[in-house]
Design an enzyme around this catalytic site. Structure first.
Site, PDB file in Angstrom:
ATOM      1  N   LYS A 179       0.879  -1.143   0.094  1.00 32.11           N
ATOM      2  CA  LYS A 179      -0.025   0.092   0.031  1.00 32.11           C
ATOM      3  C   LYS A 179       0.957   1.213  -0.066  1.00 32.11           C
ATOM      4  O   LYS A 179       1.450   1.645   1.043  1.00 32.11           O
ATOM      5  CB  LYS A 179      -0.751   0.139   1.178  1.00 32.11           C
ATOM      6  CG  LYS A 179      -1.927   0.978   1.239  1.00 32.11           C
ATOM      7  CD  LYS A 179      -2.390   1.627   2.546  1.00 32.11           C
ATOM      8  CE  LYS A 179      -1.406   2.752   2.836  1.00 32.11           C
ATOM      9  NZ  LYS A 179      -1.437   3.905   2.076  1.00 32.11           N
ATOM     10  N   SER A 234       5.137   7.397  10.090  1.00 32.90           N
ATOM     11  CA  SER A 234       5.297   8.150  11.392  1.00 32.90           C
ATOM     12  C   SER A 234       5.222   7.219  12.499  1.00 32.90           C
ATOM     13  O   SER A 234       4.546   6.148  12.226  1.00 32.90           O
ATOM     14  CB  SER A 234       4.388   9.311  11.250  1.00 32.90           C
ATOM     15  OG  SER A 234       2.910   8.684  11.265  1.00 32.90           O
ATOM     16  N   GLU A 255       9.936   1.243  10.526  1.00 31.68           N
ATOM     17  CA  GLU A 255      10.947   2.264  10.324  1.00 31.68           C
ATOM     18  C   GLU A 255      10.133   3.661  10.517  1.00 31.68           C
ATOM     19  O   GLU A 255       9.385   4.199   9.687  1.00 31.68           O
ATOM     20  CB  GLU A 255      11.461   2.356   8.731  1.00 31.68           C
ATOM     21  CG  GLU A 255      12.382   1.004   8.535  1.00 31.68           C
ATOM     22  CD  GLU A 255      13.699   1.070   9.183  1.00 31.68           C
ATOM     23  OE1 GLU A 255      13.922   2.216   9.634  1.00 31.68           O
ATOM     24  OE2 GLU A 255      14.196   0.066   9.177  1.00 31.68           O
ATOM     25  N   CYS A 289      13.363  11.354   7.640  1.00 31.01           N
ATOM     26  CA  CYS A 289      13.249  10.705   8.903  1.00 31.01           C
ATOM     27  C   CYS A 289      14.794  11.100   9.524  1.00 31.01           C
ATOM     28  O   CYS A 289      14.808  11.236  10.329  1.00 31.01           O
ATOM     29  CB  CYS A 289      13.029   9.285   8.834  1.00 31.01           C
ATOM     30  SG  CYS A 289      13.953   8.358   7.580  1.00 31.01           S
ATOM     31  N   GLU A 386       9.145  16.357  14.521  1.00 30.33           N
ATOM     32  CA  GLU A 386       9.821  16.331  13.253  1.00 30.33           C
ATOM     33  C   GLU A 386       9.394  17.636  12.728  1.00 30.33           C
ATOM     34  O   GLU A 386       8.245  17.617  12.395  1.00 30.33           O
ATOM     35  CB  GLU A 386       9.508  15.026  12.447  1.00 30.33           C
ATOM     36  CG  GLU A 386      10.022  13.676  12.946  1.00 30.33           C
ATOM     37  CD  GLU A 386       9.876  12.690  12.071  1.00 30.33           C
ATOM     38  OE1 GLU A 386       8.546  12.245  11.825  1.00 30.33           O
ATOM     39  OE2 GLU A 386      10.752  12.097  11.299  1.00 30.33           O
ATOM     40  N   SER A 446      22.471   7.132   4.694  1.00 29.61           N
ATOM     41  CA  SER A 446      21.755   5.853   3.910  1.00 29.61           C
ATOM     42  C   SER A 446      22.661   5.255   3.030  1.00 29.61           C
ATOM     43  O   SER A 446      23.229   5.896   2.141  1.00 29.61           O
ATOM     44  CB  SER A 446      20.569   6.458   3.240  1.00 29.61           C
ATOM     45  OG  SER A 446      19.957   7.343   4.277  1.00 29.61           O
TER      46      SER A 446
HETATM   47  P1  NAP Z   1       2.252   8.482   7.871  1.00 32.50           P
HETATM   48  O1  NAP Z   1       1.569   9.598   7.992  1.00 32.50           O
HETATM   49  O2  NAP Z   1       2.603   7.701   9.130  1.00 32.50           O
HETATM   50  O3  NAP Z   1       1.821   7.328   6.668  1.00 32.50           O
HETATM   51  C1  NAP Z   1       2.787   6.293   6.314  1.00 32.50           C
HETATM   52  C2  NAP Z   1       1.962   5.444   5.646  1.00 32.50           C
HETATM   53  O4  NAP Z   1       0.852   4.944   6.554  1.00 32.50           O
HETATM   54  C3  NAP Z   1       1.123   6.195   4.467  1.00 32.50           C
HETATM   55  O5  NAP Z   1       0.912   5.217   3.353  1.00 32.50           O
HETATM   56  C4  NAP Z   1      -0.324   6.248   5.082  1.00 32.50           C
HETATM   57  O6  NAP Z   1      -1.287   6.451   4.287  1.00 32.50           O
HETATM   58  C5  NAP Z   1      -0.340   4.973   6.007  1.00 32.50           C
HETATM   59  N1  NAP Z   1      -1.241   5.113   7.095  1.00 32.50           N
HETATM   60  C6  NAP Z   1      -1.768   6.148   7.728  1.00 32.50           C
HETATM   61  N2  NAP Z   1      -2.595   5.728   8.703  1.00 32.50           N
HETATM   62  C7  NAP Z   1      -2.901   4.296   8.411  1.00 32.50           C
HETATM   63  C8  NAP Z   1      -3.682   3.273   9.068  1.00 32.50           C
HETATM   64  N3  NAP Z   1      -4.543   3.628   9.964  1.00 32.50           N
HETATM   65  N4  NAP Z   1      -3.560   2.137   8.554  1.00 32.50           N
HETATM   66  C9  NAP Z   1      -2.622   1.727   7.768  1.00 32.50           C
HETATM   67  N5  NAP Z   1      -1.866   2.674   7.066  1.00 32.50           N
HETATM   68  C10 NAP Z   1      -1.971   3.756   7.403  1.00 32.50           C
HETATM   69  O7  NAP Z   1       3.824   9.185   7.462  1.00 32.50           O
HETATM   70  P2  NAP Z   1       4.145  10.005   6.283  1.00 32.50           P
HETATM   71  O8  NAP Z   1       3.728  11.351   6.527  1.00 32.50           O
HETATM   72  O9  NAP Z   1       3.531   9.311   4.862  1.00 32.50           O
HETATM   73  O10 NAP Z   1       5.520   9.961   6.129  1.00 32.50           O
HETATM   74  C11 NAP Z   1       6.373  10.686   6.875  1.00 32.50           C
HETATM   75  C12 NAP Z   1       6.838   9.765   8.082  1.00 32.50           C
HETATM   76  O11 NAP Z   1       7.410   8.794   7.656  1.00 32.50           O
HETATM   77  C13 NAP Z   1       7.837  10.727   8.850  1.00 32.50           C
HETATM   78  O12 NAP Z   1       7.660  10.360  10.350  1.00 32.50           O
HETATM   79  C14 NAP Z   1       9.030  10.074   8.659  1.00 32.50           C
HETATM   80  O13 NAP Z   1       9.916  10.339   9.694  1.00 32.50           O
HETATM   81  C15 NAP Z   1       8.847   8.620   8.295  1.00 32.50           C
HETATM   82  N6  NAP Z   1       9.842   8.061   7.557  1.00 32.50           N
HETATM   83  C16 NAP Z   1      10.605   7.057   8.432  1.00 32.50           C
HETATM   84  C17 NAP Z   1      11.652   6.329   7.663  1.00 32.50           C
HETATM   85  C18 NAP Z   1      12.412   5.207   8.095  1.00 32.50           C
HETATM   86  O14 NAP Z   1      13.149   4.715   7.405  1.00 32.50           O
HETATM   87  N7  NAP Z   1      12.614   5.268   9.531  1.00 32.50           N
HETATM   88  C19 NAP Z   1      11.702   6.829   6.216  1.00 32.50           C
HETATM   89  C20 NAP Z   1      11.183   7.670   5.419  1.00 32.50           C
HETATM   90  C21 NAP Z   1       9.569   8.373   6.313  1.00 32.50           C
HETATM   91  P3  NAP Z   1      -2.259   7.743   4.471  1.00 32.50           P
HETATM   92  O15 NAP Z   1      -1.269   8.837   3.920  1.00 32.50           O
HETATM   93  O16 NAP Z   1      -3.612   7.511   3.309  1.00 32.50           O
HETATM   94  O17 NAP Z   1      -2.584   8.175   5.780  1.00 32.50           O
END
Ligand code: NAP
Length: 482
Positions: A179, A234, A255, A289, A386, A446
């Site tokens: 997804k 997140s 992650e 991140c 963040e 990375s």
């Molecule tokens: P996010 O809001 O957590 O969303 C991540 C993914 O999860 C999206 O595909 C999102 O879809 C989905 N999602 C949200 N709620 C969900 C639920 N209840 N059930 C299943 N899936 C759900 O994060 P983002 O804003 O896309 O990305 C930024 C975050 O990713 C930051 O916190 C960043 O630090 C982190 N990140 C971490 C890494 C690492 O390797 N540690 C790498 C890159 C990014 P929707 O958008 O439809 O909600």
């Protein structure tokens, strides 16, 4: 001649077929540089999720039996195709996500490398045979794929976050439902088409973009047939998914977010430190991140470091990522930009001084200027969240213990950056920082050959490196009296 966006399949990819959502629903994909709709893609609902899960479950047994060399060569062919289409994939990514084309090309290379790396790992999955301590019994140890996996990716690295999961899953012999983030489905759909072209059997990878992730994902995690979740996103969403995984004890790799400290000691080479800061802060417009979130600079060099950083950041060119010469593209959406502007306003209210940027521009698109703040109050909101934007918050420190305590004073522990010419100090501080990765005199950690991941609430498990494939394998032990 068609454009890269026209050429991407905009439907769901289930059991090797491109299909509309069962409901017929679609969702828009926007260009963050203009706010305009680029195209619509199929919007999967729970019924489509069930079909995708069914396809992954049905394909699992045969896929696990496929020769490792065959799995390896699919990845290798996909690597070659991705590299040969670098410009097309980069343009697609910039269109839906905003990053400048040069950075998008860099991500294409980084993303492809996960396939090359794991094509090499697929044929090196080893077991063991041994005599147990009693001298009578023998042990045969084998590695088995975990089983059907659910992969969830964010929008900030739309291609690389996919290949970092798909690569080891294919290498290990797992099938998948993926997804992607709703903001950036095109890069993932293009990737699925490439894997199909590279010979991936039907059902091994299924892709379901959706605007309703909860209703699609939760039944899969609670249903007992998905055996692993690999999530990048997140910390907040990661916690929710971990709870859902508890019911059927689904194995998890998470992650999650970061709050990286960037520490500059008084003996640091300031040229190296400023170069490192530009990468650690400005890669991906700060939407990473791994982005440096809190700059701790020794009092003796703080003014000079901040002035030099402000000069470099202030001279970057902001604009649409597709235009030549642009260094900084738009943020992902209006909400992302508003959050960054609020965090800056809060810091300024608490006494921070703006050395560069700091004003939200008028006009279309989600642009925010590279911003440097000094004299930041440690109680400012941006210290505990963040920023996810091009804002450097500079604080000062006087001694090593104090800065290690401040750096560790967060629920996150993904990465830290340390700049010093003193090797003993580098090792000492490197050991004491509560993080999964440390950049020593560099702003970039990375690398597909290194284990990427964090401690504390930055996640569970590692991606990439020799351990990346382990996350998709189980041990099985056969006891043999002999
Ligand atoms: P996010 O809001 O957590 O969303 C991540 C993914 O999860 C999206 O595909 C999102 O879809 C989905 N999602 C949200 N709620 C969900 C639920 N209840 N059930 C299943 N899936 C759900 O994060 P983002 O804003 O896309 O990305 C930024 C975050 O990713 C930051 O916190 C960043 O630090 C982190 N990140 C971490 C890494 C690492 O390797 N540690 C790498 C890159 C990014 P929707 O958008 O439809 O909600």
């Amino acid at each position: 001649m068609s454009t890269p966006i026209e050429r991407v399949p905009k439907r769901l990819f289930i059991a090797g077929q491109w299909a509309d959502a069962a409901s017929g629903a679609t969702m828009p994909v926007e260009d963050p540089a203009t706010g305009q709709i680029l195209c619509h893609v199929a919007d999967a609902g729970p019924e489509d999720g069930r079909r995708a899960e069914e396809a992954a479950v049905a394909a699992q047994e045969e896929w696990a039996r496929t020769a490792p060399r065959a799995r390896s060569e699919i990845l290798r062919r996909a690597y070659d195709i991705i590299i040969s289409r670098t410009d097309e994939l980069a343009l697609l990514m910039t269109s839906e996500m905003g990053k400048p084309l040069a950075e998008a090309r860099g991500e294409v290379a980084y993303a492809a490398e996960f396939f090359r790396w794991f094509s090499e790992e697929a044929v090196r999955i080893e077991g063991a045979y041994g005599t147990l301590p009693d001298g009578r019994n023998r042990m045969l140890l084998m590695r088995r794929p975990v089983g059907p996996c659910l992969l969830i990716t964010p929008w900030n690295f739309p291609l690389a976050m996919g290949t970092r999961k798909i690569g080891p899953a294919i290498a290990a012999g797992c099938t998948m439902v993926l997804k992607p983030a709703p903001q950036t489905p095109l890069s993932t759909l293009a990737l699925a088409a490439i894997l199909q072209e590279a010979g991936l059997p039907d059902g091994v990878l299924n892709v379901v973009p959706t605007s309703g992730p909860g209703a699609l994902v939760e039944p899969m995690l609670r249903g007992g047939r998905i055996r692993k979740l690999s999530f990048t996103g997140s910390t907040q969403v990661g916690r929710t998914l971990l709870t859902q995984c508890a019911d059927t004890v689904v194995r998890t790799s998470l992650e999650l977010g970061g709050n990286a400290p960037f520490i500059v000691f008084g003996d640091a080479d300031l040229d190296v430190a400023v170069d490192g800061a530009m990468v650690a802060k400005m890669r991906n417009m700060g939407e990473a991140c791994t982005a440096a979130n809190r700059f701790f600079v020794h009092t003796s060099v703080a003014d000079e470091f901040a002035a030099r950083l402000a000069e470099r950041m202030g001279s970057l060119v902001v604009g649409p990522g597709t235009e030549p010469g642009v260094d900084v593209g738009p943020l992902i959406d209006q909400a992302g930009r508003a959050k960054v502007a609020d965090l800056v306003a809060d810091a300024v209210e608490r006494g921070a001084k703006v050395l560069a940027g700091g004003e939200t521009p008028d006009g279309p698109g989600c642009f925010y200027p590279p911003t440097v703040l000094t004299g930041v109050d440690p109680g400012s909101r941006l210290m505990g969240t963040e920023i996810f934007g091009p804002v450097a918050a500079v604080l000062t420190f006087d001694d090593e213990d104090e800065v290690v305590r401040a750096a560790n004073d967060t629920e996150w522990g993904l990465v830290a950056y340390v700049f010093t010419r003193d090797l003993s100090r580098a090792l000492r501080v490197g050991e004491r920082l509560e993080v999964g990765m440390v950049g020593l005199n560099t702003g970039l950690v990375s690398n597909p050959a290194a284990p990427f991941g964090g401690v504390k609430q930055s996640g569970l498990g590692r991606e990439g490196g020799r351990v990346g494939i382990e996350e998709f394998l189980e041990y099985k032990y056969l006891a043999i009296p002999a």
